[in-house]
Scaffold this motif. Structure first.
Motif, PDB file in Angstrom:
ATOM      1  N   GLU A  52       0.820  -1.215   0.000  1.00 23.81           N
ATOM      2  CA  GLU A  52       0.000   0.000   0.000  1.00 23.81           C
ATOM      3  C   GLU A  52       0.854   1.265   0.000  1.00 23.81           C
ATOM      4  O   GLU A  52       0.462   2.275  -0.578  1.00 23.81           O
ATOM      5  CB  GLU A  52      -0.986  -0.011   1.172  1.00 23.81           C
ATOM      6  CG  GLU A  52      -0.442   0.392   2.522  1.00 23.81           C
ATOM      7  CD  GLU A  52       0.057  -0.788   3.316  1.00 23.81           C
ATOM      8  OE1 GLU A  52       0.024  -1.912   2.781  1.00 23.81           O
ATOM      9  OE2 GLU A  52       0.494  -0.590   4.458  1.00 23.81           O
ATOM     10  N   ILE A  56       0.281   4.111  -2.835  1.00 27.41           N
ATOM     11  CA  ILE A  56      -0.157   5.475  -2.518  1.00 27.41           C
ATOM     12  C   ILE A  56       0.888   6.481  -2.964  1.00 27.41           C
ATOM     13  O   ILE A  56       0.560   7.555  -3.472  1.00 27.41           O
ATOM     14  CB  ILE A  56      -0.479   5.585  -1.013  1.00 27.41           C
ATOM     15  CG1 ILE A  56      -1.680   4.714  -0.686  1.00 27.41           C
ATOM     16  CG2 ILE A  56      -0.770   7.010  -0.635  1.00 27.41           C
ATOM     17  CD1 ILE A  56      -1.982   4.600   0.773  1.00 27.41           C
ATOM     18  N   VAL A  59       0.528   7.174  -6.633  1.00 28.78           N
ATOM     19  CA  VAL A  59      -0.555   8.125  -6.906  1.00 28.78           C
ATOM     20  C   VAL A  59      -0.125   9.535  -6.505  1.00 28.78           C
ATOM     21  O   VAL A  59      -0.312  10.504  -7.242  1.00 28.78           O
ATOM     22  CB  VAL A  59      -1.841   7.716  -6.152  1.00 28.78           C
ATOM     23  CG1 VAL A  59      -2.895   8.795  -6.261  1.00 28.78           C
ATOM     24  CG2 VAL A  59      -2.376   6.420  -6.706  1.00 28.78           C
ATOM     25  N   LEU A  60       0.489   9.625  -5.330  1.00 28.01           N
ATOM     26  CA  LEU A  60       0.851  10.936  -4.793  1.00 28.01           C
ATOM     27  C   LEU A  60       1.866  11.640  -5.684  1.00 28.01           C
ATOM     28  O   LEU A  60       1.702  12.808  -6.035  1.00 28.01           O
ATOM     29  CB  LEU A  60       1.421  10.735  -3.382  1.00 28.01           C
ATOM     30  CG  LEU A  60       1.826  11.975  -2.619  1.00 28.01           C
ATOM     31  CD1 LEU A  60       0.623  12.841  -2.417  1.00 28.01           C
ATOM     32  CD2 LEU A  60       2.406  11.567  -1.282  1.00 28.01           C
ATOM     33  N   GLY A  64      -0.316  12.882  -8.694  1.00 28.45           N
ATOM     34  CA  GLY A  64      -0.602  14.150  -8.032  1.00 28.45           C
ATOM     35  C   GLY A  64       0.324  15.280  -8.397  1.00 28.45           C
ATOM     36  O   GLY A  64      -0.059  16.440  -8.326  1.00 28.45           O
ATOM     37  N   THR A 130       4.462  -0.337   4.899  1.00 26.05           N
ATOM     38  CA  THR A 130       5.143   0.922   5.193  1.00 26.05           C
ATOM     39  C   THR A 130       6.316   0.692   6.133  1.00 26.05           C
ATOM     40  O   THR A 130       7.430   1.162   5.904  1.00 26.05           O
ATOM     41  CB  THR A 130       4.147   1.888   5.838  1.00 26.05           C
ATOM     42  OG1 THR A 130       2.923   1.807   5.148  1.00 26.05           O
ATOM     43  CG2 THR A 130       4.662   3.293   5.819  1.00 26.05           C
TER      44      THR A 130
ATOM     45  N   ILE B 116      -6.374   2.206   7.886  1.00 25.24           N
ATOM     46  CA  ILE B 116      -5.189   1.754   7.157  1.00 25.24           C
ATOM     47  C   ILE B 116      -3.934   2.392   7.741  1.00 25.24           C
ATOM     48  O   ILE B 116      -3.974   3.470   8.319  1.00 25.24           O
ATOM     49  CB  ILE B 116      -5.291   2.008   5.641  1.00 25.24           C
ATOM     50  CG1 ILE B 116      -5.372   3.494   5.324  1.00 25.24           C
ATOM     51  CG2 ILE B 116      -6.448   1.274   5.050  1.00 25.24           C
ATOM     52  CD1 ILE B 116      -5.282   3.768   3.849  1.00 25.24           C
ATOM     53  N   ASN B 117      -2.809   1.702   7.554  1.00 26.36           N
ATOM     54  CA  ASN B 117      -1.558   2.147   8.164  1.00 26.36           C
ATOM     55  C   ASN B 117      -1.003   3.393   7.512  1.00 26.36           C
ATOM     56  O   ASN B 117      -0.340   4.191   8.155  1.00 26.36           O
ATOM     57  CB  ASN B 117      -0.515   1.037   8.082  1.00 26.36           C
ATOM     58  CG  ASN B 117      -0.730   0.008   9.149  1.00 26.36           C
ATOM     59  OD1 ASN B 117      -1.160   0.341  10.242  1.00 26.36           O
ATOM     60  ND2 ASN B 117      -0.488  -1.237   8.824  1.00 26.36           N
ATOM     61  N   ALA B 118      -1.231   3.549   6.213  1.00 22.12           N
ATOM     62  CA  ALA B 118      -0.682   4.710   5.516  1.00 22.12           C
ATOM     63  C   ALA B 118      -1.764   5.775   5.326  1.00 22.12           C
ATOM     64  O   ALA B 118      -1.842   6.418   4.296  1.00 22.12           O
ATOM     65  CB  ALA B 118      -0.091   4.280   4.182  1.00 22.12           C
ATOM     66  N   LEU B 121      -0.786   9.339   4.197  1.00 19.95           N
ATOM     67  CA  LEU B 121      -0.364   9.386   2.789  1.00 19.95           C
ATOM     68  C   LEU B 121      -1.562   9.292   1.862  1.00 19.95           C
ATOM     69  O   LEU B 121      -1.629   9.969   0.838  1.00 19.95           O
ATOM     70  CB  LEU B 121       0.564   8.213   2.495  1.00 19.95           C
ATOM     71  CG  LEU B 121       2.034   8.433   2.747  1.00 19.95           C
ATOM     72  CD1 LEU B 121       2.767   7.166   2.421  1.00 19.95           C
ATOM     73  CD2 LEU B 121       2.555   9.558   1.899  1.00 19.95           C
ATOM     74  N   TYR B 122      -2.515   8.445   2.254  1.00 15.67           N
ATOM     75  CA  TYR B 122      -3.725   8.270   1.455  1.00 15.67           C
ATOM     76  C   TYR B 122      -4.472   9.596   1.324  1.00 15.67           C
ATOM     77  O   TYR B 122      -4.892   9.984   0.236  1.00 15.67           O
ATOM     78  CB  TYR B 122      -4.606   7.211   2.119  1.00 15.67           C
ATOM     79  CG  TYR B 122      -5.967   7.060   1.503  1.00 15.67           C
ATOM     80  CD1 TYR B 122      -6.151   6.317   0.361  1.00 15.67           C
ATOM     81  CD2 TYR B 122      -7.074   7.690   2.072  1.00 15.67           C
ATOM     82  CE1 TYR B 122      -7.401   6.188  -0.206  1.00 15.67           C
ATOM     83  CE2 TYR B 122      -8.324   7.563   1.512  1.00 15.67           C
ATOM     84  CZ  TYR B 122      -8.486   6.816   0.375  1.00 15.67           C
ATOM     85  OH  TYR B 122      -9.717   6.707  -0.186  1.00 15.67           O
ATOM     86  N   LEU B 124      -3.189  12.586   1.615  1.00 16.82           N
ATOM     87  CA  LEU B 124      -2.402  13.502   0.788  1.00 16.82           C
ATOM     88  C   LEU B 124      -2.579  13.151  -0.689  1.00 16.82           C
ATOM     89  O   LEU B 124      -2.732  14.037  -1.543  1.00 16.82           O
ATOM     90  CB  LEU B 124      -0.932  13.394   1.193  1.00 16.82           C
ATOM     91  CG  LEU B 124      -0.040  14.579   0.882  1.00 16.82           C
ATOM     92  CD1 LEU B 124      -0.572  15.819   1.545  1.00 16.82           C
ATOM     93  CD2 LEU B 124       1.374  14.314   1.333  1.00 16.82           C
ATOM     94  N   ALA B 125      -2.605  11.845  -0.989  1.00 16.58           N
ATOM     95  CA  ALA B 125      -2.777  11.422  -2.378  1.00 16.58           C
ATOM     96  C   ALA B 125      -4.145  11.837  -2.897  1.00 16.58           C
ATOM     97  O   ALA B 125      -4.279  12.350  -4.014  1.00 16.58           O
ATOM     98  CB  ALA B 125      -2.611   9.906  -2.480  1.00 16.58           C
ATOM     99  N   MET B 126      -5.180  11.662  -2.070  1.00 11.89           N
ATOM    100  CA  MET B 126      -6.540  11.980  -2.512  1.00 11.89           C
ATOM    101  C   MET B 126      -6.701  13.491  -2.710  1.00 11.89           C
ATOM    102  O   MET B 126      -7.299  13.931  -3.689  1.00 11.89           O
ATOM    103  CB  MET B 126      -7.559  11.480  -1.492  1.00 11.89           C
ATOM    104  CG  MET B 126      -7.810  10.009  -1.603  1.00 11.89           C
ATOM    105  SD  MET B 126      -8.416   9.573  -3.228  1.00 11.89           S
ATOM    106  CE  MET B 126      -7.537   8.073  -3.532  1.00 11.89           C
ATOM    107  N   SER B 128      -4.440  15.517  -3.508  1.00 14.89           N
ATOM    108  CA  SER B 128      -3.683  15.971  -4.669  1.00 14.89           C
ATOM    109  C   SER B 128      -4.389  15.601  -5.968  1.00 14.89           C
ATOM    110  O   SER B 128      -4.098  16.164  -7.018  1.00 14.89           O
ATOM    111  CB  SER B 128      -2.274  15.384  -4.653  1.00 14.89           C
ATOM    112  OG  SER B 128      -2.328  14.009  -4.886  1.00 14.89           O
ATOM    113  N   LEU B 178       1.828   6.749  10.547  1.00 17.10           N
ATOM    114  CA  LEU B 178       1.064   7.346   9.461  1.00 17.10           C
ATOM    115  C   LEU B 178      -0.426   7.081   9.635  1.00 17.10           C
ATOM    116  O   LEU B 178      -1.234   7.533   8.846  1.00 17.10           O
ATOM    117  CB  LEU B 178       1.508   6.763   8.115  1.00 17.10           C
ATOM    118  CG  LEU B 178       2.779   7.317   7.490  1.00 17.10           C
ATOM    119  CD1 LEU B 178       3.228   6.421   6.368  1.00 17.10           C
ATOM    120  CD2 LEU B 178       2.558   8.695   6.962  1.00 17.10           C
TER     121      LEU B 178
END
Lengths: 195, 357
Positions: A52, A56, A59-60, A64, A130, B116-118, B121-122, B124-126, B128, B178
């Motif tokens: 994951e 991510i 995507v970022l 992004g 992670t 979720i663990n990240a 980050l998720y 921030l990704a969304m 963006s 995170l």
């Protein structure tokens, strides 16, 4: 398992179709958006592999940031598509040859002993991609990681230096000067006689 | 007496239950978004010594519904030579990430859809991804004002995302996680002095300013800039397409406020727990105790304060000039975050009490 396979094949088909569309559509903006779709679906496939963090970050960073700048540039271009496609038939054999060779090489390399590809096994419930990645990067690969960081920093500075040319003919504002301006610098009070 | 109800509840398959929860949540979110638009008009109205909308229903409470109905029945006009597909896709591209980001927001301990663990980050990704809607809308409209708005949006959002990302780096350095629930729980301690807004004050301010810029709100709303480029990227939109852009903007406002609360103001933690000189027996009283101790109501109350700040800014500050926005993002906010990450590293290294011991 059945649901997982269905999801995988859905994303894989989308990925292949989007990748094909990206190189065949005529409009460069559409091509860039198809590339975004490619990145996004490959991130989804990585999620299926329980990676994951990588998904991510893909995507970022790529969707992004990088592709936004790409679109930014592509939207501004006035590309003459007919001119670009002029040599299409002429270069097609070379293109096919190169891509076939690349496919063959990939098959040879990925099937070789170095990669040792196996079917991915489901990870235990407390597995955190992670954390695993972080531990690897900051213990085993700490020097390569830091060296890569420094190289990237140098590249950033170099790019800025290359584009930073002091233009003397342009009129530009100096904000600190603007802020520090006084009333006395701008307005001159003059006392006039009554008549 | 309620046995059949509990039996029925446990017999529902989890997929159906989860989907039902999501629909319910999105419905609630849409109602919140609708009433934030009313709150905006009311708050700005009162700040400018006006009444705001007060005709539809008592105190104008029916206004958002009337607006929604009006926009739904309006025609969606397609500009000449617009890219038909992308023109219709663009409002969805802004709306979907604004809703998807809510999946990882915890309202209280364990009250989230995906733990979720990240998570950070998720988010921030969304956030963006939201810029695509703006860019695609600007390009597909086949209008020069829309394109100018899209270009401004692209540059501004990419610039402020970097400052925002660095502010988040500070938070995850302090909390060591995170995961959003873990970040809130890491702030648990004495009382509101222990929350991250104190040791990470510069990052807190940077994050919120960058959040305002990310949502294209005043004073950073040059993307719309009605006095220069008419209305920016959504100038060609009408009816429901236009409404979706606005829904997404307000959903993002609520999201950024919620994130600020989770990351810097202790999420659902109560400011009274562990407060010196605060009589602890109050926390064990039947109803007052529940109100004073940690819970989702604190999260909602704090979020409402930041939503109010968004509206307050809009009524207070004049719009920035474009080069000043870029200057603020790159030359003020980014260095502040970099310096504070360095300072924070030192504080963490020496285990600076009471936050990092």
């Amino acid at each position: 398992m059945l649901v997982q396979s269905a999801v995988f094949y859905f994303f894989a088909t989308t990925l292949v179709i989007a990748a094909l569309a990206m190189i065949t559509v005529r409009n460069p903006v559409h091509a860039a958006l198809f590339l975004v779709l490619v990145f996004f679906t490959s991130a989804a496939i990585w999620l299926l592999l329980e990676a994951e963090f990588l998904a991510i970050v893909l995507v970022l960073v790529y969707v992004g940031a990088v592709m936004v700048l790409f679109l930014f540039v592509v939207m501004m271009l006035d590309i003459n598509i007919a001119k670009i496609r002029a040599g299409y038939a002429k270069y097609l054999p070379i293109g096919v040859l190169v891509s076939v060779m690349m496919v063959v090489e990939m098959i040879v390399v990925l099937n070789g002993p170095a990669f040792n590809l196996q079917k991915p096994q489901p990870k235990p419930n407390d597995y955190s991609n992670t954390q695993e990645l972080g531990e690897l990067l900051f213990t085993e690969y700490v020097y390569p990681f830091e060296i890569a960081g420094v190289i990237l920093l140098v590249a950033i500075i170099a790019a800025i230096i290359l584009t930073m040319r002091k233009r003397t003919d342009g009129k530009r504002q100096n904000p600190s000067k603007q802020i520090n301006v006084n009333k006395r610098d701008r307005v001159r009070l003059v006392s006039l006689d009554k008549d | 007496m309620f046995d059949w109800l509990t039996n029925f509840y446990t017999s529902i398959p989890p997929v159906v239950l989860m989907t039902a929860y999501m629909f319910a949540f999105i419905l609630v979110l849409f109602v919140c978004v609708a009433y934030v638009t009313l709150a905006e008009r009311k708050v700005i109205g009162f700040m400018q010594v006006r009444m705001g909308p007060n005709r539809v229903g008592p105190w104008g409470f029916g206004q958002p519904i009337a607006d929604a109905l009006k926009l739904m029945f309006k025609e969606m006009i397609l500009p000449t030579d617009a890219d038909r597909f992308l023109f219709r896709l663009a409002p969805l591209l802004t709306m979907i990430p604004a809703l998807a980001a809510w999946a990882v927001i915890p309202f209280a301990e364990g009250w989230n859809f995906a733990d979720i663990n990240a998570g950070l980050l998720y988010i921030l990704a969304m956030t963006s991804l939201g810029v695509y809607g703006v860019i695609v809308a600007g390009w597909a409209s086949n209008s020069k004002y829309a394109l100018l708005g899209a270009l401004r949006a692209a540059a501004q959002i990419v610039a402020y995302e970097i400052a925002m990302g660095f502010a988040l780096v500070g938070v995850l350095m302090a909390s060591g996680s995170l995961n959003l629930s873990d970040i809130v729980m890491a702030q648990q301690g004495k009382f509101f002095w222990n929350w991250y807004w104190v040791p990470l004050l510069p990052l807190f301010l940077t994050f919120f300013i960058a959040g305002v810029a990310e949502t294209n709100r005043a004073p950073f709303d040059v993307v719309e800039g009605e006095s220069e480029i008419v209305a920016g990227f959504h100038v060609e939109y009408s009816g429901m397409g236009f409404a979706l852009f606005f829904l997404a903007e307000y959903a993002n406002i609520i999201l950024i406020s919620a994130l600020t609360v989770l990351l810097f103001l202790g999420g659902w933690l109560s400011p009274f727990e562990g407060l010196p000189l605060f009589p602890a027996y109050l926390l064990h009283l039947p109803y007052i105790g529940a109100a004073l101790s940690s819970g989702p109501h604190w999260f909602i109350a704090k979020t409402c304060f930041f939503i109010f700040c968004f509206l307050w800014f809009r009524a207070t500050f004049p719009r920035f000039r474009y080069d000043q926005i870029m200057r603020l993002g790159w030359k003020a906010l980014l260095p502040v975050t970099l310096i504070w990450i360095f300072v924070e590293g030192i504080l963490l290294y020496i285990h600076f009490p009471p936050w990092f011991d």
